[in-house]
Design an enzyme around this catalytic site. Sequence first.
Site, PDB file in Angstrom:
ATOM      1  N   CYS B 173      46.997  29.629   2.330  1.00  0.00           N
ATOM      2  CA  CYS B 173      45.896  28.830   2.861  1.00  0.00           C
ATOM      3  C   CYS B 173      46.139  28.346   4.280  1.00  0.00           C
ATOM      4  O   CYS B 173      45.284  27.679   4.862  1.00  0.00           O
ATOM      5  CB  CYS B 173      45.625  27.671   1.914  1.00  0.00           C
ATOM      6  N   HIS B 314      43.365  19.204   5.704  1.00  0.00           N
ATOM      7  CA  HIS B 314      43.456  20.280   4.713  1.00  0.00           C
ATOM      8  C   HIS B 314      42.651  19.866   3.487  1.00  0.00           C
ATOM      9  O   HIS B 314      41.898  20.670   2.954  1.00  0.00           O
ATOM     10  CB  HIS B 314      44.928  20.556   4.376  1.00  0.00           C
ATOM     11  N   GLU B 324      48.837  14.189   2.197  1.00  0.00           N
ATOM     12  CA  GLU B 324      48.493  14.536   3.586  1.00  0.00           C
ATOM     13  C   GLU B 324      48.064  13.276   4.343  1.00  0.00           C
ATOM     14  O   GLU B 324      48.499  13.040   5.477  1.00  0.00           O
ATOM     15  CB  GLU B 324      47.361  15.567   3.619  1.00  0.00           C
ATOM     16  N   LYS B 345      35.948  20.959   3.260  1.00  0.00           N
ATOM     17  CA  LYS B 345      36.047  21.682   1.980  1.00  0.00           C
ATOM     18  C   LYS B 345      35.149  21.024   0.933  1.00  0.00           C
ATOM     19  O   LYS B 345      34.835  21.632  -0.088  1.00  0.00           O
ATOM     20  CB  LYS B 345      37.498  21.704   1.492  1.00  0.00           C
ATOM     21  N   HIS B 350      37.155  25.794  -0.761  1.00  0.00           N
ATOM     22  CA  HIS B 350      38.410  26.174  -0.115  1.00  0.00           C
ATOM     23  C   HIS B 350      38.378  27.685   0.168  1.00  0.00           C
ATOM     24  O   HIS B 350      38.417  28.489  -0.753  1.00  0.00           O
ATOM     25  CB  HIS B 350      39.569  25.799  -1.035  1.00  0.00           C
ATOM     26  N   PHE B 410      50.353  27.571  -0.279  1.00  0.00           N
ATOM     27  CA  PHE B 410      51.337  27.853  -1.322  1.00  0.00           C
ATOM     28  C   PHE B 410      52.590  28.442  -0.673  1.00  0.00           C
ATOM     29  O   PHE B 410      52.502  29.246   0.268  1.00  0.00           O
ATOM     30  CB  PHE B 410      50.768  28.853  -2.334  1.00  0.00           C
TER      31      PHE B 410
END
Lengths: 77, 422
Positions: B173, B314, B324, B345, B350, B410
């Site tokens: 991502c 994010h 975050e 998002k 996403h 990830f």
Amino acid sequence: MSDTADRVQKIVVEHLGVEADKVTVESSFIDDLGADSLDIVELVMAFEEEFDTEIPDDAAEKIATIKDAIDFISSNS
Amino acid sequence: MNQPARRVVITGLGLVTPLGGDVETSWKNILASKSGAGRITKFDTEGQKCHIACEVKPADHEYGFDPVKRVDHKVQRQVDPFIVFGIDAAGQALEDAGLTEMSEQERYRAGCSIGAGIGGLPGIESESLVLANRGPGRVSPHFVHGRLINLISGQVSIKYGLMGPNHAVVTACSTGAHSIGDAARMIRDDDADIMLAGGAESTICPIGIAGFAQAKALNMSSNDEPEKASRPYDRDRAGFVMGEGAGVVVLEEYEHAKARGAKIYAELVGYGLSGDAHHVTAPHPEGSGAYRSMNMALKKSGLNTADIDYVNAHGTSTMADTIELASVKQLFGDDIANISMSSTKSAIGHLLGGAGAVEAIFCILAIRDQIVPPTLNLDNPDDGCEGVDLVPHTARKREVRAVLNNSFGFGGTNASLIMKAL
């Protein structure tokens, strides 16, 4: 065109995105219709499905024009 | 050596999102607080735990995507949707930059860095079934090159004759942000004058949804309320909603852009990247990787936190949101009170490998229009959100001089971009 020719033309139009009137019996897949060698592999697979036949690799390599395809299908189905 | 650093600016934008097949439609809908979420239409979700996603809409939809204009019919048939989205977004960006007719010499100095996080999962899934059910002789001759991640860059370079660096990032991502950052370095290092950079993704298919659901990453409790499912920072958030699409920008060396009188959206001034070295799917609990990524970008930019007005987070609508946020608070200190931070998002889901690039474009548009996009569904901010303007529900006009864009993936891979008005 014959029934076989109509069906071949339909597959070619769908796969290559060319105008139907550009696809004549004399058309060469590579020179006239913008196909590459992988497109021909895919077209041969589509012809096999449509006509329930098997086109061996050595025969497939000789198919360069619409007429070649129609002739092979007509004499093998 | 010791030559002045080459500066990198953004001169073209291209988007395919669940809220539009182009930049202006997507942005207009983002600002209007629309949601791209709905029940999945691409396949029958019977038996799946998750039935919702943010799909790119078909051409006949009010804000649908029509690939006919920029993607050859034959290519559309042969490749996975992520490549179609990427080619179209790249074409939009080149058109926007006025660079569709470059000379041969210019094209030697123009390249591509357009990646994806996962690549052609739908095609791998369907062709595996062909292999299993009908044998190897029925597998498509276009199977491999229609699924490869670098084939957006490959297809785009062929279509437009771009002979400079041909690159494709794969960092889950973070892909979109790394793609832009790496491409900017290629320009800075004089490998190219122009780079098409960004990311794309399309993995809304049975195995894609099942895989992310099994990893407990997706929201599986809002199947009857898709538009409310993506709710970053909200107390009731319960996983992300999968999106799809592409974002591509034209990066250009500043003097090159100036010499041809190009429209310049913004300057890319900072790029930071780091690894968590912690866990394959969970972020470091103290957000240390995120902090180091942002801090590196800030140092490179030469800006102070007081110069930054907007953070596009994010913020995936998972537990990680507040981690975050804590690291953003750590970075900004007292200046946190003056910024706005939101997660788009909440509206488009996403986009995985496309997310960083799509969100970078929203950041650039925030600078252009002096407005910040909203975080939808933020009804009850979670503990830890105090003292931060998360732009709940509606867009807001405000001064936007510089922006920070975060992407985390990830594997514990982090990327941050800072852009500012020229």
